[in-house]
Design a protein around this motif. Structure first.
Motif, PDB file in Angstrom:
ATOM      1  N   LEU A  96      -4.554   6.869  19.112  1.00  0.00           N
ATOM      2  CA  LEU A  96      -4.345   7.749  17.965  1.00  0.00           C
ATOM      3  C   LEU A  96      -4.624   9.208  18.324  1.00  0.00           C
ATOM      4  CD1 LEU A  96      -5.969   5.560  15.172  1.00  0.00           C
ATOM      5  CD2 LEU A  96      -3.528   5.992  15.497  1.00  0.00           C
ATOM      6  N   ASN A  97      -5.686   9.465  19.071  1.00  0.00           N
ATOM      7  CA  ASN A  97      -6.013  10.838  19.443  1.00  0.00           C
ATOM      8  C   ASN A  97      -4.930  11.443  20.321  1.00  0.00           C
ATOM      9  OD1 ASN A  97      -8.452  11.210  18.077  1.00  0.00           O
ATOM     10  ND2 ASN A  97      -9.628  10.210  19.685  1.00  0.00           N
ATOM     11  N   ALA A 112      -1.973  12.225  18.138  1.00  0.00           N
ATOM     12  CA  ALA A 112      -2.279  13.314  17.205  1.00  0.00           C
ATOM     13  C   ALA A 112      -2.266  14.667  17.902  1.00  0.00           C
ATOM     14  CB  ALA A 112      -3.631  13.072  16.542  1.00  0.00           C
ATOM     15  N   HIS A 113      -2.793  14.742  19.108  1.00  0.00           N
ATOM     16  CA  HIS A 113      -2.762  16.009  19.850  1.00  0.00           C
ATOM     17  C   HIS A 113      -1.321  16.432  20.130  1.00  0.00           C
ATOM     18  CE1 HIS A 113      -6.879  17.303  20.985  1.00  0.00           C
ATOM     19  NE2 HIS A 113      -7.199  16.042  20.735  1.00  0.00           N
ATOM     20  N   HIS A 153       1.329  15.578  18.352  1.00  0.00           N
ATOM     21  CA  HIS A 153       1.895  15.978  17.062  1.00  0.00           C
ATOM     22  C   HIS A 153       1.418  17.374  16.659  1.00  0.00           C
ATOM     23  CE1 HIS A 153       2.930  11.687  15.392  1.00  0.00           C
ATOM     24  NE2 HIS A 153       3.620  12.022  16.476  1.00  0.00           N
ATOM     25  N   ALA A 154       0.127  17.651  16.859  1.00  0.00           N
ATOM     26  CA  ALA A 154      -0.401  18.959  16.482  1.00  0.00           C
ATOM     27  C   ALA A 154       0.269  20.067  17.287  1.00  0.00           C
ATOM     28  CB  ALA A 154      -1.916  18.996  16.677  1.00  0.00           C
ATOM     29  N   ARG A 194       2.122  16.293   7.255  1.00  0.00           N
ATOM     30  CA  ARG A 194       2.020  14.995   6.590  1.00  0.00           C
ATOM     31  C   ARG A 194       3.306  14.634   5.847  1.00  0.00           C
ATOM     32  NH1 ARG A 194      -2.765  14.369   3.175  1.00  0.00           N
ATOM     33  NH2 ARG A 194      -3.816  15.675   4.715  1.00  0.00           N
ATOM     34  N   TYR A 245       5.701  12.343   7.683  1.00  0.00           N
ATOM     35  CA  TYR A 245       5.411  10.907   7.744  1.00  0.00           C
ATOM     36  C   TYR A 245       6.140  10.160   6.630  1.00  0.00           C
ATOM     37  CZ  TYR A 245       1.852  11.573  11.322  1.00  0.00           C
ATOM     38  OH  TYR A 245       1.208  11.863  12.499  1.00  0.00           O
ATOM     39  N   LEU A 277      -3.583   9.271  11.671  1.00  0.00           N
ATOM     40  CA  LEU A 277      -3.018  10.388  12.430  1.00  0.00           C
ATOM     41  C   LEU A 277      -3.088  11.693  11.632  1.00  0.00           C
ATOM     42  CD1 LEU A 277       0.086   8.638  14.033  1.00  0.00           C
ATOM     43  CD2 LEU A 277      -1.938   9.491  15.232  1.00  0.00           C
ATOM     44  N   VAL A 278      -2.751  11.628  10.353  1.00  0.00           N
ATOM     45  CA  VAL A 278      -2.796  12.831   9.513  1.00  0.00           C
ATOM     46  C   VAL A 278      -4.218  13.394   9.471  1.00  0.00           C
ATOM     47  CG1 VAL A 278      -2.631  13.669   7.145  1.00  0.00           C
ATOM     48  CG2 VAL A 278      -0.775  12.303   8.110  1.00  0.00           C
ATOM     49  N   ILE A 322      -6.616  13.079  11.710  1.00  0.00           N
ATOM     50  CA  ILE A 322      -6.946  13.705  13.004  1.00  0.00           C
ATOM     51  C   ILE A 322      -6.211  15.029  13.154  1.00  0.00           C
ATOM     52  CG2 ILE A 322      -6.878  13.438  15.509  1.00  0.00           C
ATOM     53  CD1 ILE A 322      -6.948  10.387  15.048  1.00  0.00           C
ATOM     54  N   GLU A 323      -4.931  15.046  12.775  1.00  0.00           N
ATOM     55  CA  GLU A 323      -4.141  16.273  12.918  1.00  0.00           C
ATOM     56  C   GLU A 323      -4.668  17.378  12.019  1.00  0.00           C
ATOM     57  OE1 GLU A 323      -0.245  14.629  12.260  1.00  0.00           O
ATOM     58  OE2 GLU A 323      -0.551  13.297  13.966  1.00  0.00           O
TER      59      GLU A 323
END
Length: 398
Positions: A81-82, A85-86, A88-89, A95, A98, A136-137, A139-140
């Motif tokens: 997930l991390n 997420a990185h 995606h960021a 969000r 998604y 994910l949202v 974390i982001e």
């Protein structure tokens, strides 16, 4: 945590969904891009779509997430997930996107599996999706907050302060914020996304590791140009653009730095192993170790086609020499020079200090081989960290 009823349904249907997940992913992307062509033009990597790598990564990550929920109730696969997420960021994902993905993904699931998708099955897999998306949202959102940017607003204009030809295929670009504001801090090993406008009007994005220490006044990326048939298509279109069109004084759209492969300032022995252009995050780590006076053993390993293909080879050696207890060893498939090794990375006679933390970056076969050799030498699996350029097929497959 997946509800008890949905757990039973997902467990019963995971084999069928898993067997069809590749077809589901392919249909999902077809539906997504038909409805939102701008996503393919300006957000998704056309090279990864062309090769099928992105479809494989999506399919693998969903299956891996569902499998983890069943095998380890109450926990999450945070490494996976991390990493997602990185990425995606760095792309500025929000969000709201998604919701778009959910709509077309579940249309694809229903179409591929047909009558097998009962209301109960749909509800169970909907729960899986939103557990993953929600994680994910969260974390982001945290990553955006850490960079003090609004969700998705990660882009700034940067000016090319200098350009250097490292090899026939690699160029280094020194970057400074175009507005004169301070450059954002980053951790050694992190990357930025770079967005370029191509001749057809598409604004394609690629990720490039920052190849200098965070303590340096310079922010730099080193880009390897894709050659061969792939260069004529989407696989090499951004690297080709940067090499042929971007010069000193030009401006690029660059994201805030992200990436979960970062050097840990623990004082433990460090091993940095890379192949090809995978040397770039390793050099950032190596320069940081030199800047901070790291005293524990540092082992620097690199494999490449030849010395002439080894980008930043001089930096690799000079930074190693700055450390009090460090050694470097290079392997080349051709034209190995005295003191270097011929062939591929081989750790048989490379000493590895007890308690070593290892960092790997390069093609997937290289990292698999390096990891296996490190494990055989007694390095703990938890102490081996890696970076993949492109979709993380290794993690999704695991």
């Amino acid at each position: 945590m997946l509800s008890e009823k949905s757990t039973e349904t997902v467990r019963a249907t995971l084999p069928a969904v898993g067997a069809a997940i590749g077809d589901i992913a392919e249909l999902f992307y077809a539906k997504l891009f038909a409805a939102h062509p701008a996503l393919l033009r300006d957000l998704f990597n056309r090279g990864n779509q062309n090769s099928g790598a992105q479809k494989q990564a999506l399919a693998g990550s969903i299956a891996a997430f569902a499998t983890h929920l069943l095998a380890h109730p109450g926990t999450r696969p945070d490494v996976m997930l991390n990493r997602i997420a990185h990425k995606h960021a760095s792309l500025g994902i929000t969000r709201e996107q998604y919701e778009v993905v959910h709509h077309h993904l579940f249309e694809a699931i229903a179409e591929i599996l047909g009558e097998a998708v009962t209301p109960e099955v749909a509800k169970a897999w909907d729960e899986v999706y939103w557990l993953m998306a929600g994680a994910l949202v969260a974390i982001e959102d945290r990553l955006y907050a850490q960079r003090r940017v609004l969700a998705g607003d990660v882009w700034r204009d940067w000016r090319i302060a200098a350009r250097f030809e490292e090899t026939a295929d690699c160029a280094t670009f020194h970057l400074v914020p175009a507005d004169g504001a301070p450059a954002p801090a980053f951790a050694p090993g992190q990357y930025v996304s770079v967005q370029v406008e191509l001749p057809d009007g598409a604004r394609q994005i690629r990720q490039y590791s920052l190849s200098r220490s965070p303590g340096s006044a310079v922010r730099a990326i080193t880009v390897k140009r894709v050659h061969g048939p792939a260069a004529a298509g989407p696989d090499g279109e951004v690297s080709h653009h940067l090499h042929t069109r971007v010069r000193t004084g030009d401006t690029l759209r660059v994201s805030a730095p992200y990436g979960d492969l970062v050097l840990r300032d623990s004082g433990a022995p460090v091993l940095l192993a890379s192949a090809g252009i995978g040397c770039t995050p390793m050099l950032s780590m190596l320069e940081h170790l030199a800047d901070t006076g790291h005293t524990a053993p540092v082992t620097v390993l690199h494999a490449d086609r030849s010395p002439a293909d080894h980008a930043l080879r001089g930096d690799h050696r000079s930074l190693t020499h700055k450390l009090p207890d460090a050694s470097a060893r290079f392997w080349y498939e051709a034209d190995a020079e005295p003191g270097d090794s011929h062939g591929r990375l081989d750790l048989t006679d490379v000493p590895v200090a007890p308690g070593t933390t290892a960092y790997l970056c390069g093609p997937l076969p290289f990292m698999r081989a390096a990891r296996a050799q490190l494990l055989a030498k007694g390095v703990r699996a938890a102490d081996i960290h890696y970076e993949v350029f492109g979709p993380d097929l290794w993690l999704a497959a695991g």
